[in-house]
Design a protein around this motif. Structure first.
Motif, mmCIF file in Angstrom:
data_model
loop_
_atom_site.group_PDB
_atom_site.id
_atom_site.type_symbol
_atom_site.label_atom_id
_atom_site.label_comp_id
_atom_site.label_asym_id
_atom_site.label_seq_id
_atom_site.Cartn_x
_atom_site.Cartn_y
_atom_site.Cartn_z
ATOM 1 N N VAL A 6 -3.267 -13.958 7.094
ATOM 2 C CA VAL A 6 -3.751 -13.319 5.878
ATOM 3 C C VAL A 6 -2.775 -13.626 4.755
ATOM 4 O O VAL A 6 -1.560 -13.519 4.932
ATOM 5 C CB VAL A 6 -3.851 -11.787 6.065
ATOM 6 N N THR A 7 -3.317 -14.026 3.622
ATOM 7 C CA THR A 7 -2.472 -14.198 2.444
ATOM 8 C C THR A 7 -2.896 -13.203 1.378
ATOM 9 O O THR A 7 -4.084 -12.901 1.229
ATOM 10 C CB THR A 7 -2.541 -15.620 1.869
ATOM 11 N N TYR A 8 -1.902 -12.680 0.696
ATOM 12 C CA TYR A 8 -2.100 -11.847 -0.480
ATOM 13 C C TYR A 8 -1.606 -12.633 -1.682
ATOM 14 O O TYR A 8 -0.547 -13.281 -1.604
ATOM 15 C CB TYR A 8 -1.242 -10.586 -0.424
ATOM 16 N N TYR A 10 -0.668 -11.346 -5.382
ATOM 17 C CA TYR A 10 -0.574 -10.100 -6.125
ATOM 18 C C TYR A 10 -1.143 -10.248 -7.527
ATOM 19 O O TYR A 10 -1.107 -11.326 -8.119
ATOM 20 C CB TYR A 10 0.871 -9.623 -6.203
ATOM 21 N N GLY A 51 3.156 -13.024 -3.782
ATOM 22 C CA GLY A 51 2.206 -12.741 -2.720
ATOM 23 C C GLY A 51 2.923 -12.598 -1.393
ATOM 24 O O GLY A 51 4.143 -12.492 -1.343
ATOM 25 N N THR A 65 -10.059 -7.217 7.850
ATOM 26 C CA THR A 65 -10.410 -6.830 6.486
ATOM 27 C C THR A 65 -10.494 -5.313 6.359
ATOM 28 O O THR A 65 -9.939 -4.730 5.414
ATOM 29 C CB THR A 65 -11.747 -7.486 6.079
ATOM 30 N N LEU A 68 -6.937 -3.869 6.466
ATOM 31 C CA LEU A 68 -6.130 -4.119 5.264
ATOM 32 C C LEU A 68 -6.724 -3.485 4.012
ATOM 33 O O LEU A 68 -6.017 -3.343 3.012
ATOM 34 C CB LEU A 68 -5.916 -5.622 5.081
ATOM 35 N N HIS A 74 -3.577 -2.726 -1.610
ATOM 36 C CA HIS A 74 -4.984 -3.035 -1.852
ATOM 37 C C HIS A 74 -5.679 -1.873 -2.560
ATOM 38 O O HIS A 74 -6.390 -2.072 -3.545
ATOM 39 C CB HIS A 74 -5.696 -3.351 -0.532
ATOM 40 N N VAL A 79 -3.498 -6.268 -5.188
ATOM 41 C CA VAL A 79 -3.792 -7.534 -4.533
ATOM 42 C C VAL A 79 -4.980 -8.162 -5.260
ATOM 43 O O VAL A 79 -6.099 -7.676 -5.169
ATOM 44 C CB VAL A 79 -4.105 -7.343 -3.039
ATOM 45 N N GLU A 81 -6.050 -11.328 -4.812
ATOM 46 C CA GLU A 81 -6.810 -12.178 -3.901
ATOM 47 C C GLU A 81 -6.256 -12.017 -2.493
ATOM 48 O O GLU A 81 -5.039 -11.993 -2.293
ATOM 49 C CB GLU A 81 -6.711 -13.640 -4.323
ATOM 50 N N ARG A 82 -7.159 -11.920 -1.543
ATOM 51 C CA ARG A 82 -6.770 -11.809 -0.140
ATOM 52 C C ARG A 82 -7.619 -12.785 0.645
ATOM 53 O O ARG A 82 -8.839 -12.837 0.492
ATOM 54 C CB ARG A 82 -7.000 -10.382 0.354
ATOM 55 N N THR A 83 -6.980 -13.587 1.494
ATOM 56 C CA THR A 83 -7.712 -14.463 2.402
ATOM 57 C C THR A 83 -7.427 -14.013 3.825
ATOM 58 O O THR A 83 -6.305 -13.612 4.150
ATOM 59 C CB THR A 83 -7.318 -15.943 2.250
#
Length: 95
Positions: A6-8, A10, A51, A65, A68, A74, A79, A81-83
């Motif tokens: 998972v990447t954040y 910010y 991030g 998901t 998180l 979040h 955040v 963008e979150r992948t």
């Protein structure tokens, strides 16, 4: 259980708000680590886009998901963008 990276990324101009909410964010992550869901995590370096990377184990990306979504960062809109991506470990491993 599967492994997920998972990447954040910010939100812009969120450094002060992240500082305010960091204790709750760290407590949330520590609880996931203690539960065995979060394996490793940490922020990217100071020269990178602000991030973080989190490696979690879960049954599905939807489970990651949903989990998180409870992260104070979040919930507070910090955040941008979150992948969530399934990650197949080829060398090494998680103990």
């Amino acid at each position: 259980m599967a492994v997920f990276a998972v990447t954040y990324r910010y939100a812009d101009d969120s450094a002060d708000a992240r500082d305010r909410h960091r204790p709750a964010h760290k407590n949330f992550l520590e609880a996931q680590y203690t539960a065995g869901l979060l394996r490793v995590s940490g922020p990217f370096g100071p020269d990178d886009v602000p991030g973080a990377l989190l490696i979690l184990e879960a049954d599905s990306a939807d489970d990651v998901t949903a989990l998180l979504d409870q992260d104070p960062f979040h919930r507070e809109g910090l955040v941008a963008e979150r992948t969530v991506r399934a990650w197949n470990i080829f060398f090494g491993g998680l103990k």
